[in-house]
Design an enzyme around this catalytic site. Structure first.
Site, PDB file in Angstrom:
ATOM      1  N   ASP A  47      14.113  -0.890   2.250  1.00  0.00           N
ATOM      2  CA  ASP A  47      14.708  -1.026   3.574  1.00  0.00           C
ATOM      3  C   ASP A  47      15.650  -2.240   3.516  1.00  0.00           C
ATOM      4  O   ASP A  47      16.790  -2.116   3.048  1.00  0.00           O
ATOM      5  CB  ASP A  47      13.543  -1.207   4.567  1.00  0.00           C
ATOM      6  CG  ASP A  47      13.949  -1.087   6.014  1.00  0.00           C
ATOM      7  OD1 ASP A  47      14.859  -1.821   6.415  1.00  0.00           O
ATOM      8  OD2 ASP A  47      13.365  -0.294   6.762  1.00  0.00           O
ATOM      9  N   ARG A  83       0.788  -1.207   0.000  1.00  0.00           N
ATOM     10  CA  ARG A  83       0.000   0.000   0.000  1.00  0.00           C
ATOM     11  C   ARG A  83       0.835   1.279   0.000  1.00  0.00           C
ATOM     12  O   ARG A  83       0.366   2.348  -0.357  1.00  0.00           O
ATOM     13  CB  ARG A  83      -0.894  -0.016   1.247  1.00  0.00           C
ATOM     14  CG  ARG A  83      -2.032  -1.015   1.123  1.00  0.00           C
ATOM     15  CD  ARG A  83      -2.870  -1.055   2.365  1.00  0.00           C
ATOM     16  NE  ARG A  83      -2.290  -2.024   3.278  1.00  0.00           N
ATOM     17  CZ  ARG A  83      -2.886  -2.367   4.438  1.00  0.00           C
ATOM     18  NH1 ARG A  83      -4.000  -1.798   4.818  1.00  0.00           N
ATOM     19  NH2 ARG A  83      -2.343  -3.275   5.224  1.00  0.00           N
ATOM     20  N   ARG A  96      -0.324   7.433   7.163  1.00  0.00           N
ATOM     21  CA  ARG A  96      -0.046   7.387   5.722  1.00  0.00           C
ATOM     22  C   ARG A  96      -0.453   8.690   5.040  1.00  0.00           C
ATOM     23  O   ARG A  96       0.031   9.020   3.961  1.00  0.00           O
ATOM     24  CB  ARG A  96      -0.826   6.237   5.063  1.00  0.00           C
ATOM     25  CG  ARG A  96      -0.353   4.845   5.442  1.00  0.00           C
ATOM     26  CD  ARG A  96      -0.990   3.823   4.511  1.00  0.00           C
ATOM     27  NE  ARG A  96      -0.918   2.465   5.018  1.00  0.00           N
ATOM     28  CZ  ARG A  96       0.058   1.610   4.756  1.00  0.00           C
ATOM     29  NH1 ARG A  96       1.065   1.958   3.998  1.00  0.00           N
ATOM     30  NH2 ARG A  96       0.022   0.381   5.252  1.00  0.00           N
ATOM     31  N   ASP A 121       3.349   4.005   6.597  1.00  0.00           N
ATOM     32  CA  ASP A 121       2.603   3.912   7.864  1.00  0.00           C
ATOM     33  C   ASP A 121       3.472   3.564   9.059  1.00  0.00           C
ATOM     34  O   ASP A 121       4.588   3.046   8.923  1.00  0.00           O
ATOM     35  CB  ASP A 121       1.541   2.807   7.748  1.00  0.00           C
ATOM     36  CG  ASP A 121       2.177   1.408   7.734  1.00  0.00           C
ATOM     37  OD1 ASP A 121       3.046   1.167   6.867  1.00  0.00           O
ATOM     38  OD2 ASP A 121       1.839   0.586   8.604  1.00  0.00           O
ATOM     39  N   PHE A 170      13.022   5.652  11.758  1.00  0.00           N
ATOM     40  CA  PHE A 170      11.662   5.163  11.521  1.00  0.00           C
ATOM     41  C   PHE A 170      10.871   6.289  10.872  1.00  0.00           C
ATOM     42  O   PHE A 170      10.599   7.307  11.497  1.00  0.00           O
ATOM     43  CB  PHE A 170      11.026   4.742  12.839  1.00  0.00           C
ATOM     44  CG  PHE A 170       9.900   3.800  12.634  1.00  0.00           C
ATOM     45  CD1 PHE A 170       9.988   2.476  13.024  1.00  0.00           C
ATOM     46  CD2 PHE A 170       8.724   4.230  12.015  1.00  0.00           C
ATOM     47  CE1 PHE A 170       8.943   1.602  12.793  1.00  0.00           C
ATOM     48  CE2 PHE A 170       7.689   3.363  11.766  1.00  0.00           C
ATOM     49  CZ  PHE A 170       7.790   2.050  12.160  1.00  0.00           C
ATOM     50  N   VAL A 171      10.501   6.130   9.604  1.00  0.00           N
ATOM     51  CA  VAL A 171       9.827   7.220   8.887  1.00  0.00           C
ATOM     52  C   VAL A 171       8.363   6.878   8.588  1.00  0.00           C
ATOM     53  O   VAL A 171       8.006   5.702   8.441  1.00  0.00           O
ATOM     54  CB  VAL A 171      10.560   7.586   7.571  1.00  0.00           C
ATOM     55  CG1 VAL A 171      11.898   8.222   7.863  1.00  0.00           C
ATOM     56  CG2 VAL A 171      10.707   6.375   6.661  1.00  0.00           C
ATOM     57  N   GLU A 178       7.973   2.082  -5.805  1.00  0.00           N
ATOM     58  CA  GLU A 178       8.037   1.626  -4.413  1.00  0.00           C
ATOM     59  C   GLU A 178       8.232   2.847  -3.507  1.00  0.00           C
ATOM     60  O   GLU A 178       8.904   3.803  -3.890  1.00  0.00           O
ATOM     61  CB  GLU A 178       9.215   0.637  -4.308  1.00  0.00           C
ATOM     62  CG  GLU A 178       9.603   0.167  -2.947  1.00  0.00           C
ATOM     63  CD  GLU A 178       8.563  -0.683  -2.240  1.00  0.00           C
ATOM     64  OE1 GLU A 178       7.453  -0.169  -2.052  1.00  0.00           O
ATOM     65  OE2 GLU A 178       8.882  -1.818  -1.838  1.00  0.00           O
ATOM     66  N   ASP A 179       7.670   2.814  -2.326  1.00  0.00           N
ATOM     67  CA  ASP A 179       7.830   3.964  -1.438  1.00  0.00           C
ATOM     68  C   ASP A 179       9.191   3.961  -0.748  1.00  0.00           C
ATOM     69  O   ASP A 179       9.873   4.976  -0.682  1.00  0.00           O
ATOM     70  CB  ASP A 179       6.695   4.024  -0.400  1.00  0.00           C
ATOM     71  CG  ASP A 179       6.514   2.720   0.348  1.00  0.00           C
ATOM     72  OD1 ASP A 179       6.898   1.674  -0.195  1.00  0.00           O
ATOM     73  OD2 ASP A 179       5.991   2.735   1.473  1.00  0.00           O
ATOM     74  N   LYS A 235      17.001   3.258   2.297  1.00  0.00           N
ATOM     75  CA  LYS A 235      17.742   3.128   3.563  1.00  0.00           C
ATOM     76  C   LYS A 235      18.852   2.113   3.326  1.00  0.00           C
ATOM     77  O   LYS A 235      18.699   0.931   3.636  1.00  0.00           O
ATOM     78  CB  LYS A 235      16.799   2.530   4.619  1.00  0.00           C
ATOM     79  CG  LYS A 235      16.217   3.503   5.591  1.00  0.00           C
ATOM     80  CD  LYS A 235      15.569   2.693   6.720  1.00  0.00           C
ATOM     81  CE  LYS A 235      14.449   3.434   7.343  1.00  0.00           C
ATOM     82  NZ  LYS A 235      13.795   2.632   8.394  1.00  0.00           N
TER      83      LYS A 235
END
Ligand code: PRP
Length: 178
Positions: free
Chosen positions: A105, A45, A167, A161, A154-155, A101-102, A133
């Site tokens: 990680d 999402r 979000r 989310d 932590f973003v 992709e957002d 990251k």
């Protein structure tokens, strides 16, 4: 539901994100200048905000499709098992594809989905991630275009989310536990 109280400090403003997407869109345009149709695939999402902004900056014939993958669920630790919750509606064989992709990680999600899509033999598959990251990478994968390199924080926001919350923030923020 987050178990500890937290505040969100702005890390990347909406204006900075918009300017970076304009620049990236120019590069994407050049890479796909010969296409008769670009299928832009959003990885749900987390990418739903980013893909909306990316496609509106692209002056190309574009189709949009979505694939939903999940490896974090409501937690903050990757399960390292990528579950495909929803597949593409359309075929990509022989087509030009841009996967959106957002955040990358561990890289496990992107690597898994790129493998899945490449097995369908697109003509060209490239990837774009808003955030990277690098310090957290566990598998060998890099997006072709990256909006911002970020430290191991932590973003949230702009589609990303924290336990399914936040979000809808228009910027990228950093979670600070209080
Ligand atoms: C998040 C994020 C990326 C992925 C990145 O998805 O949207 O897809 O994790 O992490 P990785 O590089 O360690 O694999 P998540 O599984 O939380 O689902 P969501 O997009 O629905 O929030």
């Amino acid at each position: 539901m987050p178990t500890r109280p937290y505040v969100i400090d702005e890390m990347i403003s909406a204006k900075t994100i918009a300017a970076q997407i304009e620049d990236l869109a120019r590069e994407i345009h050049d890479a796909y200048a010969d296409t008769d149709k670009l299928i832009v695939v959003g990885l749900l999402r987390g990418s739903f905000v980013f893909i909306a902004d990316v496609v509106r900056e692209l002056d190309l014939p574009v189709e949009v499709d979505f694939l939903e993958a999940s490896s974090y669920g409501d937690g903050t630790e990757s399960s390292r098992e990528v579950k495909i919750m929803k597949d593409l509606r359309g075929q990509i064989h022989g087509k030009d594809v841009l996967l959106v992709e957002d955040i990358v990680d561990t890289g496990i999600t992107l690597k898994h989905v790129v493998g899945l899509l490449n097995a369908r033999k697109p003509r060209k598959l490239k990837t774009i991630a808003l955030l990277n990251k690098q310090a957290r990478r566990e598998v060998d994968i890099t997006a072709d275009w990256v909006g911002f390199e970020i430290p191991d924080e932590f973003v949230v926001g702009y589609g990303i989310d924290f336990a399914q919350r936040n979000r809808n923030l228009p910027y990228i923020g950093k979670v600070r536990f209080t």
